[in-house]
Design a protein around this motif. Structure first.
Motif, short mmCIF file in Angstrom:
data_model
loop_
_atom_site.label_atom_id
_atom_site.label_comp_id
_atom_site.label_asym_id
_atom_site.label_seq_id
_atom_site.Cartn_x
_atom_site.Cartn_y
_atom_site.Cartn_z
N LEU A 147 0.84 -1.21 0.00
CA LEU A 147 0.00 0.00 0.00
C LEU A 147 0.87 1.26 0.00
O LEU A 147 1.88 1.34 0.70
N GLU A 148 0.44 2.23 -0.80
CA GLU A 148 1.19 3.49 -0.91
C GLU A 148 0.39 4.63 -0.31
O GLU A 148 -0.73 4.89 -0.75
N ILE A 149 0.98 5.30 0.67
CA ILE A 149 0.28 6.45 1.26
C ILE A 149 1.12 7.71 1.10
O ILE A 149 2.32 7.64 0.84
N GLY A 150 0.45 8.85 1.25
CA GLY A 150 1.16 10.13 1.25
C GLY A 150 1.04 10.71 2.65
O GLY A 150 -0.06 10.99 3.11
N LEU A 151 2.14 10.82 3.34
CA LEU A 151 2.12 11.33 4.71
C LEU A 151 2.33 12.83 4.72
O LEU A 151 3.29 13.34 4.14
N ARG A 152 1.42 13.54 5.39
CA ARG A 152 1.59 14.99 5.56
C ARG A 152 2.02 15.27 6.99
O ARG A 152 1.30 14.94 7.91
N ARG A 215 -3.10 21.58 -3.11
CA ARG A 215 -2.67 20.42 -2.32
C ARG A 215 -3.38 19.15 -2.80
O ARG A 215 -2.77 18.09 -2.91
N LEU A 216 -4.69 19.25 -3.07
CA LEU A 216 -5.43 18.06 -3.49
C LEU A 216 -5.02 17.63 -4.89
O LEU A 216 -4.97 16.43 -5.19
N GLU A 217 -4.73 18.60 -5.75
CA GLU A 217 -4.24 18.24 -7.09
C GLU A 217 -2.90 17.53 -7.00
O GLU A 217 -2.65 16.55 -7.71
N ASP A 218 -2.04 18.00 -6.11
CA ASP A 218 -0.75 17.33 -5.88
C ASP A 218 -0.98 15.88 -5.46
O ASP A 218 -0.35 14.96 -5.98
N ALA A 219 -1.90 15.69 -4.50
CA ALA A 219 -2.15 14.35 -3.97
C ALA A 219 -2.76 13.45 -5.04
O ALA A 219 -2.44 12.26 -5.14
N LYS A 220 -3.64 14.01 -5.85
CA LYS A 220 -4.30 13.23 -6.90
C LYS A 220 -3.26 12.77 -7.92
O LYS A 220 -3.24 11.61 -8.34
N GLU A 221 -2.40 13.69 -8.29
CA GLU A 221 -1.32 13.41 -9.23
C GLU A 221 -0.44 12.26 -8.72
O GLU A 221 0.05 11.45 -9.51
N ALA A 222 -0.27 12.20 -7.40
CA ALA A 222 0.64 11.21 -6.81
C ALA A 222 0.03 9.81 -6.80
O ALA A 222 0.73 8.83 -6.53
N ASP A 223 -1.28 9.71 -7.09
CA ASP A 223 -1.95 8.42 -7.17
C ASP A 223 -1.72 7.57 -5.91
O ASP A 223 -1.09 6.52 -5.95
N LEU A 224 -2.26 8.05 -4.79
CA LEU A 224 -2.03 7.42 -3.49
C LEU A 224 -3.20 6.52 -3.11
O LEU A 224 -4.32 6.76 -3.52
N ASP A 225 -2.93 5.51 -2.29
CA ASP A 225 -4.03 4.72 -1.74
C ASP A 225 -4.73 5.52 -0.63
O ASP A 225 -5.92 5.35 -0.40
N ALA A 226 -3.99 6.37 0.04
CA ALA A 226 -4.58 7.25 1.06
C ALA A 226 -3.61 8.36 1.42
O ALA A 226 -2.40 8.22 1.24
N LEU A 227 -4.18 9.45 1.92
CA LEU A 227 -3.37 10.49 2.56
C LEU A 227 -3.40 10.20 4.05
O LEU A 227 -4.39 9.68 4.57
N ASN A 255 -11.38 11.48 -5.04
CA ASN A 255 -11.87 10.74 -3.87
C ASN A 255 -10.70 10.05 -3.19
O ASN A 255 -10.44 8.86 -3.41
N ILE A 256 -10.00 10.81 -2.38
CA ILE A 256 -8.81 10.29 -1.71
C ILE A 256 -9.14 10.05 -0.24
O ILE A 256 -9.50 10.99 0.46
N PRO A 257 -9.05 8.81 0.23
CA PRO A 257 -9.26 8.59 1.66
C PRO A 257 -8.19 9.33 2.46
O PRO A 257 -7.03 9.36 2.05
N VAL A 258 -8.60 9.95 3.57
CA VAL A 258 -7.64 10.68 4.40
C VAL A 258 -7.69 10.10 5.81
O VAL A 258 -8.69 10.21 6.50
N LEU A 259 -6.62 9.44 6.21
CA LEU A 259 -6.59 8.78 7.51
C LEU A 259 -5.79 9.58 8.53
O LEU A 259 -4.88 10.33 8.18
N HIS A 260 -6.16 9.39 9.80
CA HIS A 260 -5.36 9.96 10.89
C HIS A 260 -4.22 9.00 11.18
O HIS A 260 -4.40 7.79 11.19
N TYR A 261 -3.07 9.57 11.49
CA TYR A 261 -1.85 8.78 11.69
C TYR A 261 -2.04 7.55 12.59
O TYR A 261 -1.72 6.43 12.19
N PRO A 262 -2.60 7.72 13.81
CA PRO A 262 -2.68 6.53 14.69
C PRO A 262 -3.71 5.50 14.21
O PRO A 262 -3.69 4.37 14.70
N GLN A 263 -4.58 5.89 13.28
CA GLN A 263 -5.52 4.88 12.75
C GLN A 263 -4.76 3.76 12.05
O GLN A 263 -5.16 2.60 12.11
#
Lengths: 303, 185
Positions: A147-152, A215-227, A255-263
């Motif tokens: 799984l590939e995520i983008g960590l902010r 920011r969302l365009e950046d994330a979309k471009e990166a093709d992530l499973d989640a932020l 439609n990018i799922p956005v998770l909290h770190y400890p989740q």
């Protein structure tokens, strides 16, 4: 280990942020950290309140620190805004003794005093430095291979590093190390370290939208499973804000799922998506959860 | 508050005339908590280069600093610019001269607030905190959502302490400036 914990205003009361609290409580308990809520916590008066009156802001933040000091505990918080406020109090009263006196003169009528002995920790820094990756890995029952995520990292956990003292903010790695320890790939992508505009929300919405759109365009471009976010405002912007940006700028396939770190830690420890509130996020997390089921491999027999 | 698609020209600001300049303004700012770095500014523009708001508008932290150093007090304190900072602290992190622009913008905002120029959104949040102790008031719906996730009930904020703090710091008087007719932009 015992810590006082301040949850902030947003985390314990916004639908999409409740999962942040739920996951934090579960992860800390699982790791043997005993947390005591700051009694009758009030707003930490972060940057927007500083903008109106800095002294009032510092005094309000000191109120919660004074309560932790009374309990003889250091302060933990999952909210980057709160973390920033508490660190700023400690920094300011150390550098300007006159401000320390002024704060205590403001606290006195309320029967409070803050001596400056409470250390403040951000949850993610606490996990990395006080718990450590080895302990976290030893509790894993699932991994996220593939799984590939983008960590902010967000802004207020790291900047300015002279005050917050975690890691220099231009190329931080500590929070990635934990996620990569869980088997995730933390993708470097354009804009992941740039501001989400969260503090402009509510006071200059057009500007907040404009910054967020980038920011969302950046994330979309990166093709992530989640932020993945560590900050309440980053989450509100990227999760709830997706709908605004979709409608305002006519971007349909966002439609990018956005998770909290400890989740992610909670999932790795075997907790179910439901008990950590993943169904409550505004942008559906279903695509991420379904990939989990396919991709997750039980190593310790599940829970 | 400036819309992002508006092009704001600089022609209104120039030429700068003696009567617009208050020479002691920069010292007034530099002598406040966090303002010390102002006088070290080289106007190199690293702050503007990293600014996420500057990336989508013509807002430039360097221009704000330049105007403060010039002494354009009225223009700076009444401008939308000082309310456009998103407090990401990138400029502060990158500044070689440790000017701490975000702290300076805080000082400028505090001064502007006393003159009746507070941003409406922040004022509303402050009123909510003064009334309920939190930015998001505790409601029945919140309690129910928390119970569904088996989270403990939210404690009531310490309103008595908070009210005394607000009075002792004089923040109630600042809010009173904005009672009735809203003086905001």
């Amino acid at each position: 280990m015992k810590m006082a914990i301040a949850w902030g205003c947003l985390v314990p009361s916004r639908r999409s942020l409740l999962g942040y609290e739920a996951a934090t409580r579960k992860v800390l308990q699982h790791l043997g950290v005993n947390v005591i809520d700051v009694p009758n916590e009030t707003c930490c008066a972060p940057f927007w309140m500083q903008s109106l009156d800095q002294t009032t802001s510092l005094a309000l933040a000191s109120r919660n620190l004074a309560k932790a000091e009374e309990m003889g505990l250091d302060m933990l918080t999952p909210c980057s805004g709160c973390f920033h406020s508490y660190k700023r109090v400690n920094h300011t009263i150390e550098k300007y003794p006159g401000v320390h006196e002024r704060i205590n003169s403001i606290l006195r009528p309320a029967g409070l005093r803050y001596n400056g002995t409470v250390q403040a920790f951000h949850l993610v820094d606490f996990l990395y430095n006080q718990i450590g990756l080895d302990v976290i890995k030893s509790k894993m029952v699932k991994d996220f291979e593939g799984l590939e995520i983008g960590l902010r990292y967000g802004c207020h956990m790291l900047k300015p590093h002279e005050i917050l003292n975690i890691e220099y903010s231009e190329r931080p790695t500590f929070a990635d190390e934990i996620l990569e320890g869980l088997g995730l790939t933390s993708k470097q992508y354009t804009g992941r370290h740039r501001c989400c505009g969260g503090l402009l929300r509510g006071t200059n919405d057009d500007l907040a939208d404009e910054v967020l759109k980038n920011r969302l365009e950046d994330a979309k471009e990166a093709d992530l499973d989640a932020l993945v976010t560590v900050c309440s405002l980053c989450h509100i912007q990227h999760d709830m804000g997706q709908r605004i940006i979709k409608n305002k700028y006519g971007i349909d396939d966002l439609n990018i799922p956005v998770l909290h770190y400890p989740q992610l830690l909670a999932l790795a420890f075997g907790f179910s998506p439901k008990e950590i509130g993943l169904q409550q996020h505004t942008a559906s997390t279903a695509s991420f959860v379904s990939k989990l089921k396919e991709g997750a491999t039980a190593q310790g027999g599940g829970k | 508050m400036g819309q992002t698609d508006e092009v704001r020209t600089q022609r209104d600001d120039i030429p700068i005339r003696d009567e617009d300049v208050e020479r002691t303004f920069k010292y007034e700012v530099a002598h406040q908590v966090g303002g010390e770095g102002l006088l070290r500014c080289l106007k190199c523009g690293a702050c503007s280069g990293g600014c996420p708001v500057g990336a989508v508008t013509d807002y430039r932290p360097r221009k704000v600093l330049g105007n403060v150093l010039l002494g354009l007090k009225d223009l700076v304190l009444s401008s939308d610019d000082i309310w456009m900072c998103a407090a990401c602290f990138t400029c502060e992190e990158r500044c070689v001269q440790e000017v701490n622009f975000t702290d300076i913008v805080t000082i400028l905002r505090n001064m502007a607030v006393k003159q009746g120029h507070a941003a409406r959104g922040y004022l509303e949040m402050a009123r909510t905190v003064v009334a309920y102790g939190r930015v998001v008031p505790k409601t029945f719906a919140v309690d129910k959502m928390r119970a569904n996730l088996e989270l403990p009930p939210l404690q009531d904020p310490a309103m008595e302490e908070l009210t005394k703090i607000i009075q002792a710091s004089g923040f109630d008087k600042i809010l009173a400036l904005y009672k009735g007719g809203d003086k905001t932009q």
